[in-house]
Design an enzyme around this catalytic site. Structure first.
Site, mmCIF file in Angstrom:
data_model
loop_
_atom_site.group_PDB
_atom_site.id
_atom_site.type_symbol
_atom_site.label_atom_id
_atom_site.label_comp_id
_atom_site.label_asym_id
_atom_site.label_seq_id
_atom_site.Cartn_x
_atom_site.Cartn_y
_atom_site.Cartn_z
ATOM 1 N N CYS A 255 -15.509 70.236 51.159
ATOM 2 C CA CYS A 255 -15.326 70.340 49.712
ATOM 3 C C CYS A 255 -16.513 70.981 49.010
ATOM 4 O O CYS A 255 -16.331 71.777 48.086
ATOM 5 C CB CYS A 255 -15.023 68.976 49.118
ATOM 6 S SG CYS A 255 -16.401 67.832 49.142
ATOM 7 N N HIS B 266 -17.063 63.912 46.797
ATOM 8 C CA HIS B 266 -16.280 65.110 46.512
ATOM 9 C C HIS B 266 -17.064 66.058 45.612
ATOM 10 O O HIS B 266 -18.078 65.679 45.013
ATOM 11 C CB HIS B 266 -14.961 64.708 45.840
ATOM 12 C CG HIS B 266 -13.911 65.777 45.857
ATOM 13 N ND1 HIS B 266 -13.759 66.659 46.907
ATOM 14 C CD2 HIS B 266 -12.951 66.122 44.952
ATOM 15 C CE1 HIS B 266 -12.757 67.471 46.651
ATOM 16 N NE2 HIS B 266 -12.253 67.175 45.465
ATOM 17 N N ASP C 32 -10.088 72.510 41.276
ATOM 18 C CA ASP C 32 -10.445 71.928 42.573
ATOM 19 C C ASP C 32 -9.746 72.734 43.659
ATOM 20 O O ASP C 32 -8.582 72.496 43.986
ATOM 21 C CB ASP C 32 -10.024 70.461 42.645
ATOM 22 C CG ASP C 32 -10.530 69.766 43.902
ATOM 23 O OD1 ASP C 32 -10.881 70.479 44.873
ATOM 24 O OD2 ASP C 32 -10.577 68.526 43.929
#
EC number: 3.4.-.-
Length: 661
Positions: free
Chosen positions: A225, A267, A282
C-alpha cells in the site's frame, strides 16, 4: 540566539524553527485490501521513515534589506539547513546576516518527498477549513466533486493500455497524451496503476523490508500500500498535480466489528488537489483483491475509491492527521472504531442507508430487524453464522427488510449480501448480534429460502397480483389457497417443505394441488401436520429448455395439533394446468366405498375412472365430468381420458391410493 564561533567564522544570528510531527512507525507500512469475502489478509506495519543525517540546503535569493556586505565578510544570501532524525522530526535552521530580518519558513510535515513538481510548485499545503466537506453525505453522489464517469470511457481505455517503456517520466508523458486537465491527469494515473500494479503478498508479509522505489515497482509491477501511494504521488508530481501520501488506519479484510486501533498505522492512501480543494483516492483498494484462501491477487477494479466523498471514505480510512478527513467536524478515533461500517459494495450497488445504524444489535424477544434502503430494486441474501437460516428476508421496491431469529443465546455474526448487474452477490454489511433469549416457537424451517413473499422480483418473473401479498400465511385448520396471475407462456411449479416432512420430492408436491383458471393459478395446500412450512414457488418459460427457477416462498404457519391432512392425488403429465379437480381432493381413498368424482377437463373426448372395474364419467351442462366408482378390492384408482374420439387408447391423468381394508 547567538552561536559560539571560532576565530575564522563570521558572527551570525540564527533562527531555529522546529516542526515536529510524530510518526507512529518508522519501517515498512503495508495495508490489507478492502473488506470482501475474497479479500487479502490484514497486515500491519509502519511508514518508511527518513534516516538520520539526511540534510537539505536551500538558498533564498535577494539582498539583505539593511545593506550588503562583501561575500568574504558575510553571506549575502540566506541559507536554510533542514535535517531529520529517526523519528521523523524535522529541524529547519535559517542562517542570515547579523541584524537581518528573519524570514518565517514553511513548516513541512512528513518531509519524505520535498521536491517540487515540473511546474516549480513546492510541497502542497495541508488541508484547511475550506477543504472540509459538509457532513453527512447528502446521497447525491459517491464522489467529492461532480463527475460523469461516462466522460472517462475513452480516457480509461487509453490509460489501461499504456505500457512501460523506459521509465517513470516517459510513462507519465505517454499517459498525459490524452489528458487535458488536472482531473484527467489524475484519472489516467489512477487507471494505469489500478490496472497494472499487483499487490505484493510476499512483501506484505515481510516485517523488515525496505520501502518500494518507483523504479522497482515499474520493473516488478508489484508493491504494497505505501508503494501504491508513493508511486501515485510521484506520478502526480511529474504530471504537475499536487498530491500527498496520507498514512492511517483502515478497516480491511480481517477487521472485526468494534475492533480498536492502536500502535503502527496499517495503510496509506493519497490526497490530490483539484479545482481548489483536496480529494481522496486509494489505488491499493481500487486495483483488486487477494483471495484469502489461495493468497492469489486478482485485478478487480473498484471505482468507489476514486475521489470518494469524505463522509464515505472515513468509514474505512482514518488518517493520522484529522485534517485529512476533510470533514467538519472531524471524527475521533473512538467514533471511527464504533461507527457502522458500510463496505464499498454497499454504495457501489446503490445502497443508500441501513438500520440499525450501529454495528452491534441486541435482539428483542429473540428477534432483530434490519432494513436497507436502495436507489433501485435490488436482490439480497444473508448468512447467519455462515448459514442461510433463521431469517425472513422480504424484498421491497427500493430495499429490503430482514427479520432474524438467532437459534441460540450468545453472539452471532450476520452478513448481508447484495446482487447488482452481475450474477455475484457481494458482501455489503456485517452486524454482530447479541441474543439473550430464544423463542423456540418461531423456529423457521431450514428449507426456507430467500426472499420470502411476493415482490417486484416475482412480478418480473411473471407472477403478478398475488392473493397474499404478505410473506407469512397463518392457517387454523392446516389448509389454505394461494392464487396469483401468471403471464403468458409461464409455467408454475410449487413444493412444500417442513423440518418434519414431507421428505421426498414427490411428496413435497403432493400436498399442493394446482389449478389454472385462464391467466390465474391457484395453489390448494393441505399441511400434513402442525408446524411451519416453506411453500416454494418456481417458474420457467414453457417453450424454453432448462429447469424451473426459484422465485420466492411463503411461510405457512399452523398451531393446530389435530391437523393431519393426506396428500392430494398424484397428477401426470397429461393433467393440464387449466384442468380443475373438485372431488375427491384427498389422494388416499377409503376402502369399500362409493366415491363421487367431479372434474373440469378441457380438450378431451371421453373420461373414465378405473379401479377393479371401469366407470365412465359424463359431461354435465356446467362443463364438469361427473361420476362415481367403488374402491372395493382396489389398491389404486386412476382417472383416464381419451383425447381424441378417433383414438382407442386412454391416458392416465390422476392416481389415488386406497386404504388397506
Amino acid at each position: 540566539m547567538e552561536l559560539k564561533k571560532d576565530s575564522n567564522a563570521v558572527s551570525i544570528d540564527m533562527l531555529l524553527i522546529v516542526h515536529s510531527e510524530k510518526r507512529r512507525a518508522a519501517q515498512g507500512m503495508h495495508s490489507d485490501r478492502q473488506a470482501d469475502p475474497r479479500a487479502l489478509s490484514q497486515r500491519r506495519g509502519g511508514l518508511q521513515g527518513i534516516g538520520n543525517g539526511i540534510r537539505r540546503w536551500q538558498k533564498f535569493e535577494g539582498s539583505d534589506v539593511h545593506g550588503s556586505l562583501t561575500e568574504k565578510e558575510h553571506p549575502q544570501q540566506t541559507q536554510v539547513i533542514t535535517s531529520y532524525n529517526n523519528q521523523g522530526t524535522q529541524l529547519t535552521v535559517e542562517v542570515h546576516p547579523r541584524d537581518a530580518m528573519p524570514q518565517l519558513l514553511k513548516k513541512f510535515s512528513l518531509a519524505k518527498r520535498l521536491q517540487g513538481d515540473k511546474n516549480g510548485n513546492t510541497r502542497p499545503r495541508q488541508p484547511g477549513a475550506k477543504d472540509a466537506h459538509a457532513y453527512p453525505w447528502d446521497r447525491s453522489s459517491l464522489k467529492s466533486m461532480p463527475l460523469d464517469l461516462r466522460q472517462f470511457e475513452k480516457l480509461d481505455t487509453y490509460a489501461s493500455q499504456v505500457t512501460v517503456k523506459n521509465g517513470l517520466d516517459e510513462l507519465v508523458s505517454d499517459l498525459l497524451q490524452e489528458a487535458h486537465s488536472d482531473l484527467e491527469r489524475v484519472r489516467v494515473i489512477w487507471i494505469w496503476i489500478c490496472h497494472h500494479i499487483e499487490y505484493d503478498i510476499e512483501a506484505a508479509q515481510e516485517k523488515d523490508r525496505q520501502a518500494f522505489k518507483p523504479t522497482d515497482i515499474l520493473r516488478t509491477q508489484k508493491t504494497n500500500c505505501d508503494g501504491y501511494a508513493g508511486l501515485f504521488e510521484k506520478m502526480c508530481r511529474i504530471a504537475g498535480v499536487q498530491c500527498m501520501t496520507v498514512p492511517g488506519y483502515s478497516k480491511g479484510f480481517g477487521y472485526q466489528t468494534g475492533q480498536s486501533f492502536s500502535g503502527e498505522f496499517d495503510h496509506a492512501w493519497n490526497a490530490v488537489y483539484l479545482e481548489g480543494r483536496w480529494h481522496l483516492v486509494d489505488s491499493t483498494w481500487g486495483s483488486g483483491l487477494v483471495d484469502s484462501t489461495t493468497s492469489k491477487f486478482t485485478f478487480l477494479y473498484n471505482e468507489f475509491y476514486f475521489l470518494t466523498h469524505p463522509a464515505l471514505f472515513i468509514e474505512d480510512h482514518f488518517p493520522d492527521n484529522k485534517n485529512w478527513q476533510l470533514l467538519k467536524p472531524p471524527q475521533s478515533l473512538k467514533q471511527f472504531e464504533s461507527n457502522m461500517y458500510h463496505k464499498s459494495e454497499f454504495y457501489n450497488k446503490g445502497m443508500l442507508s441501513a438500520h440499525p445504524e450501529t454495528s452491534v444489535i441486541k435482539t428483542v424477544n429473540g428477534k432483530a430487524t434490519v432494513t436497507i434502503e436502495s436507489c433501485a430494486p435490488t436482490l439480497f441474501m444473508f448468512m447467519l453464522n455462515g448459514k442461510q437460516e433463521q431469517g425472513l428476508l422480504s424484498l421491497r421496491k427500493n430495499g429490503m427488510k430482514l427479520d432474524i431469529y438467532p437459534p441460540t443465546v450468545g453472539t452471532h455474526k450476520l452478513q448481508i449480501f447484495a446482487k447488482g448487474n452481475s450474477d455475484i452477490y457481494s458482501s455489503v454489511l456485517e452486524y454482530t448480534l447479541k441474543c439473550n433469549y430464544v423463542d423456540i416457537s418461531v423456529r423457521l424451517p431450514a428449507e426456507l429460502h430467500q426472499p420470502v413473499g411476493p415482490s417486484w422480483f416475482s412480478e418480473q418473473m411473471g407472477i403478478v397480483k398475488p392473493s397474499h401479498p404478505d410473506p407469512i400465511i397463518h392457517t387454523s385448520d392446516g389448509r389454505c389457497s394461494v392464487s396469483f396471475g401468471v403471464e403468458e407462456g409461464i409455467s408454475v411449479l410449487a413444493s412444500l417443505h417442513g423440518d418434519e416432512g414431507p421428505i421426498t420430492e414427490e411428496t413435497q408436491r403432493r400436498y399442493i394441488f394446482q389449478v389454472q383458471r385462464q391467466k390465474r393459478a391457484e395453489l390448494k395446500v393441505q399441511l400434513p401436520q402442525a408446524g411451519k412450512f416453506a411453500l416454494k414457488i418456481f417458474v420457467k418459460k414453457r417453450l424454453e429448455p432448462g429447469n424451473y427457477v426459484f422465485v420466492f416462498n411463503y411461510l405457512l404457519c399452523c398451531t393446530n395439533t389435530k391437523v393431519n391432512w393426506p396428500m392430494f392425488p398424484e397428477s401426470f403429465g397429461n393433467w393440464g394446468q387449466d384442468n380443475e379437480l373438485l372431488e375427491p381432493l384427498s389422494g388416499v381413498l377409503p376402502a369399500n366405498r362409493n366415491i363421487p368424482f367431479k372434474l373440469k377437463l378441457h380438450g378431451i373426448a371421453k373420461a373414465l375412472v378405473k379401479g377393479q372395474d371401469t366407470w365412465p364419467l359424463t359431461l354435465n351442462r356446467e362443463g364438469y365430468w361427473e361420476g362415481s366408482c367403488s374402491t372395493a378390492g382396489c389398491h389404486e384408482i386412476y382417472v383416464m381420458v381419451l383425447e381424441n374420439a378417433n383414438h382407442n387408447f386412454y391416458s392416465y391423468i390422476l392416481k389415488y391410493k386406497v386404504n388397506a381394508q
